[in-house]
Design a protein around this motif. Structure first.
Motif, PDB file in Angstrom:
ATOM      1  N   ALA A  41      32.704   8.361  26.185  1.00  0.00           N
ATOM      2  CA  ALA A  41      31.986   9.219  27.243  1.00  0.00           C
ATOM      3  C   ALA A  41      33.172   9.391  28.049  1.00  0.00           C
ATOM      4  O   ALA A  41      33.269  10.694  28.762  1.00  0.00           O
ATOM      5  N   GLU A  42      33.982   8.414  28.493  1.00  0.00           N
ATOM      6  CA  GLU A  42      35.164   8.596  29.376  1.00  0.00           C
ATOM      7  C   GLU A  42      36.058   9.657  28.851  1.00  0.00           C
ATOM      8  O   GLU A  42      36.477  10.499  29.847  1.00  0.00           O
ATOM      9  N   LEU A  57      26.593   8.897  26.862  1.00  0.00           N
ATOM     10  CA  LEU A  57      25.925   8.276  27.917  1.00  0.00           C
ATOM     11  C   LEU A  57      24.361   7.873  27.339  1.00  0.00           C
ATOM     12  O   LEU A  57      23.881   6.614  27.948  1.00  0.00           O
ATOM     13  N   ASN A  58      23.776   8.865  27.332  1.00  0.00           N
ATOM     14  CA  ASN A  58      22.180   8.606  27.045  1.00  0.00           C
ATOM     15  C   ASN A  58      22.014   7.610  25.937  1.00  0.00           C
ATOM     16  O   ASN A  58      21.163   6.764  25.828  1.00  0.00           O
ATOM     17  N   GLN A  59      22.656   7.855  24.720  1.00  0.00           N
ATOM     18  CA  GLN A  59      22.613   6.787  23.546  1.00  0.00           C
ATOM     19  C   GLN A  59      23.256   5.383  23.983  1.00  0.00           C
ATOM     20  O   GLN A  59      22.429   4.269  23.761  1.00  0.00           O
ATOM     21  N   TYR A  63      20.729   1.934  24.152  1.00  0.00           N
ATOM     22  CA  TYR A  63      21.258   0.810  23.289  1.00  0.00           C
ATOM     23  C   TYR A  63      21.026  -0.346  24.210  1.00  0.00           C
ATOM     24  O   TYR A  63      20.625  -1.552  23.787  1.00  0.00           O
ATOM     25  N   ALA A  64      21.583  -0.251  25.457  1.00  0.00           N
ATOM     26  CA  ALA A  64      21.646  -1.403  26.484  1.00  0.00           C
ATOM     27  C   ALA A  64      20.504  -1.769  26.729  1.00  0.00           C
ATOM     28  O   ALA A  64      20.105  -2.994  26.947  1.00  0.00           O
ATOM     29  N   LYS A  65      19.340  -0.782  26.883  1.00  0.00           N
ATOM     30  CA  LYS A  65      18.104  -1.186  27.233  1.00  0.00           C
ATOM     31  C   LYS A  65      17.422  -1.988  26.244  1.00  0.00           C
ATOM     32  O   LYS A  65      16.768  -2.874  26.367  1.00  0.00           O
ATOM     33  N   LEU A  80      28.040   7.729  34.149  1.00  0.00           N
ATOM     34  CA  LEU A  80      27.493   8.964  34.568  1.00  0.00           C
ATOM     35  C   LEU A  80      27.708   9.567  36.035  1.00  0.00           C
ATOM     36  O   LEU A  80      27.941  10.641  36.414  1.00  0.00           O
ATOM     37  N   ALA A  81      27.712   8.484  36.980  1.00  0.00           N
ATOM     38  CA  ALA A  81      28.145   8.952  38.425  1.00  0.00           C
ATOM     39  C   ALA A  81      29.351   9.562  38.341  1.00  0.00           C
ATOM     40  O   ALA A  81      29.675  10.585  39.165  1.00  0.00           O
TER      41      ALA A  81
END
Length: 744
Positions: A41-42, A57-59, A63-65, A80-81
């Motif tokens: 993503a970066e 970032l959505n994916q 996964y993190a959640k 994302l910011a």
């Protein structure tokens, strides 16, 4: 042209920091996938492929959640910011970044905080708040110096240089920071940041008039950007090379570089391809016409040779002139139409910009008004809650104690209401969060009914309470928001029911493992609501009719708060009502049970156990300075402290506080923020110049925004917002007094 290049440069702020893993982190397969997605993503952001970055970032967040990895949840929000910041969407960037910082503080993720501080400095720099931007970079620098992370220190120096280059008074300091960054980044494999370093070195050399070094550095930036396929940096490097070539009186090179920059810019910003196709079609038409004219001319020559007809020559010439004239006229009209369309578009854009600025001014005025009115409400409310606490401490009779408990509960509710009025403006931005804790729902609802009993008695209205005993005694949820919902709904029923009855019931509808679903129902036989008003009744400042407003009063805000709070809790409210026959409100909420509460207590860390053992005995004979300009607040705070055998002194303003601290020994300072003369923040800054150790706690009625670092940067150890719960008040004071004893 220079202004155009400069505006394009400002539109995209290039930052990339990289993020690091703690050595103690485990790396299961899902974690490895998250790390890879964040890295990709970066890279997508660096290449200005924002749709791709959003998907990655959505994916990553999903996964993190799934594995409840808070560090990666925060890091995903931070990146994302960064994407929003690169796209110049600062409001969304700040929302995501504040969410990341909140989680990072909660889990004490210092590495993640340092990353967020650097990004926050970029946003502040873009908004022109240069001093604050530098302070956040210094916070990050402090952490990286302690960790010995040279590459990250290089990024801090590089971003400081960007800030210095933007200010004509500090341009001379930029080159020094760039040289530091060059040393720290030596051997780095981060091509994007190395490209940025060469780019800003080129700008610095160009500012000093050393165009040879500037061109060399800009070519280095271009080479790195092209090798990494960093579209944005490639475009900016060509733009800078064009500027340098122009300054070196080389217009041909300047034009060539500028053309390359425009080609990339057209690709990035997706310039209207239909217009280009139209231009191509027009060019094909002209070519075809020229071909036809050539054929006619050739035919004319042959006829002249064979027939010698001058008349035909004249006709063909007139035809050629007519065709070319018509073509010229057509092109002229098309150009005029395009010019008018562009002019109209520019006018509309100017109107939109003006409307946006007016909306921002109105929003700022609204925020300032809410801050002021909240402060004015909190100050007398502090007197109510403080005096209630003092009266409860003076052994009241049982009936007095019941009234005082109702008063205390109502004060807490009023404070919550003030906060939620402000929260209504934040709900759409997802800034209001649910605070979960263990609580007894039946007792909570009983407290609500006791607080509202007098109001019901005045209306000669009976309240009937039915609580399903199958509901567990301890639930996990947000008890304060539950109380706010019930108080608003019951208060609404009491207001519109006279000489009648109100029934409130809670039933368990489903239980699955540790999750229970509860159905709440509030029913009355009061005025009722007409069908035509039932949808609008949940909107802000809306009531059933003007007659109801005159008869019963109120702001029409209660049901709007209920609707928004239930939406925050993933629920909806249903209404059944007939005019003159009463109303019934129902909603359903889910809670977790606390069956593992004992196990969690046994697994508490030594630090948590030690903190819970703090008592008020440590306050005995301690000297505390209360800095407060409001006499009532002085008296209340002083009495609360002196009941715990504290030696208390008072200062009416910041100037007196500074003198008292210079001439006396205190163990702790409670500092108000808004005072006549110098503010509490200014007084704290002065005290820190000669006493950096004494604990200073902001005891203030101001509305705290999300930038709490502003207080810590100026020397405060902690903040207690007024009015406060005495448990929190004593806990924080005892915490810093105990810490001070261990260091003395």
């Amino acid at each position: 042209m220079k202004n155009l290049k400069l505006s394009i440069l400002i539109c995209c702020c290039f930052i990339t920091f990289g993020f690091q893993e703690s050595k103690s982190d485990k790396t299961p397969p899902k974690t490895e996938q998250i790390k890879e997605l964040l890295s990709e993503a970066e890279n997508s952001i660096d290449m200005m492929e924002f749709d791709k970055a959003q998907q990655q970032l959505n994916q990553s967040l999903e996964y993190a959640k799934e594995i409840n990895h808070k560090r990666y949840i925060a890091l995903t929000s931070g990146i994302l910011a960064r994407m929003y910041q690169v796209r110049h969407e600062y409001k969304q960037a700040i929302t995501q970044l504040e969410r990341a910082i909140s989680i990072q503080r909660e889990i004490d993720d210092q590495s993640g905080l340092a990353y967020s501080y650097i990004l926050y400095s970029k946003i502040l720099n873009s908004k022109g708040e240069l001093d604050r931007a530098l302070k956040y970079l210094d916070l990050a620098k402090k952490y990286y110096e302690a960790q010995g992370e040279n590459e990250q220190l290089g990024l801090v120096s590089l971003n400081k240089a960007v800030i210095f280059l933007a200010n004509k008074d500090t341009k001379s300091r930029a080159l020094s920071e760039l040289n530091n960054a060059e040393v720290y980044l030596e051997g780095s494999k981060n091509k994007y940041e190395l490209s940025r370093l060469h780019y800003f070195l080129a700008r610095a050399y160009s500012n000093e008039g050393d165009f040879e070094k500037a061109e060399e550095a800009a070519l280095g930036s271009l080479k790195l950007a092209e090798s990494g396929n960093y579209t944005g940096m490639t475009m900016y490097s060509y733009g800078l090379l064009s500027e340098i070539a122009e300054k070196r009186n080389n217009p041909a090179a300047a034009l060539a570089y500028l053309q390359k920059m425009n080609e990339i810019r057209e690709y990035v910003f997706d310039i209207n391809k239909e217009a280009l196709q139209t231009d191509a079609n027009e060019k094909m038409g002209v070519d075809a016409l020229k071909s036809t004219v050539n054929e006619l001319t050739l035919q004319q020559a042959e006829n002249e040779k064979t027939l010698k007809v001058n008349k035909l020559t004249t006709i063909l010439s007139v035809a050629l002139i007519t065709i070319l004239s018509l073509l010229t006229l057509s092109l002229y009209k098309n150009n005029n139409l395009r010019a008018r369309a562009n002019e109209l578009l520019q006018k509309k854009n100017s109107e939109l910009i003006l409307a946006k600025e007016n909306a921002e001014k109105a929003s700022l005025a609204k925020a300032q008004f809410l801050t002021t009115i909240t402060h004015e409400l909190r100050t007398p409310l502090y007197a109510v809650t403080g005096l209630t606490h003092l009266l409860l401490e003076e052994s009241p009779t049982e009936s007095q104690k019941e009234h005082l408990n109702s008063l205390k509960f109502s004060g807490e509710y009023l404070l919550s209401l003030i906060n939620n009025i402000l929260d209504l403006n934040k709900l759409e931005a997802n800034k209001v969060e649910i605070v979960k804790s263990d609580f007894n729902l039946e007792k909570r609802m009983s407290d609500v009914l006791i607080a509202l009993k007098n109001s019901a008695d005045e209306k000669n209205t009976k309240i009937h309470f039915d609580f399903d005993q199958k509901i567990p005694k301890k639930l996990v949820g947000d008890p304060l928001k539950i109380s706010q919902i019930l108080i608003n709904l019951l208060g609404n029923s009491i207001k519109f029911t006279e000489d009648g009855d109100i029934w409130i019931s809670v039933k368990q509808t489903k239980r699955q493992e540790k999750v229970v679903s509860l159905l709440f129902e509030i029913k009355d036989n009061g005025e009722g609501i007409g069908k035509e008003k039932q949808k609008a009744i949940f909107e802000n400042f809306t009531q059933g009719s003007t007659q109801i407003n005159r008869k019963f009063g109120g702001t029409g805000l209660g049901l709007s708060i209920v609707k928004n709070l239930l939406s925050l809790l993933n629920s909806e409210i249903d209404l059944e009502s007939e005019l003159g026959e009463g109303s019934k409100f129902t909603f359903e909420l889910q809670f977790e049970t606390t069956e593992t509460e004992i196990k969690n207590a046994e697994a508490a860390t030594p630090v948590e156990i030690e903190e819970t053992k703090l008592t008020n005995e440590i306050m005995e004979d301690k000297r505390i300075l209360v800095v407060e300009d409001n006499k009532i607040n002085q008296m209340i705070t002083r009495k609360i402290l002196e009941k715990n055998k504290v030696i208390c002194d008072v200062a009416d303003n910041g100037s007196i506080a500074i003198e008292k601290v210079k001439n006396n020994a205190f163990d702790l300072i409670l500092m108000d923020i808004h005072m006549p003369g110098i503010s509490g923040i200014e007084a704290t800054i002065e005290i820190r110049k000669f006493d950096p150790e004494i604990p200073i706690i902001a005891l203030t009625a101001v509305t705290l925004d999300d930038n709490l670092d502003e207080f810590y940067l100026n020397g405060f150890n902690d903040i207690i917002p007024k009015p406060y719960k005495t448990e929190e008040f004593f806990h924080k004071i005892n915490k810093y007094l105990a810490a001070r004893e261990t260091t003395v």
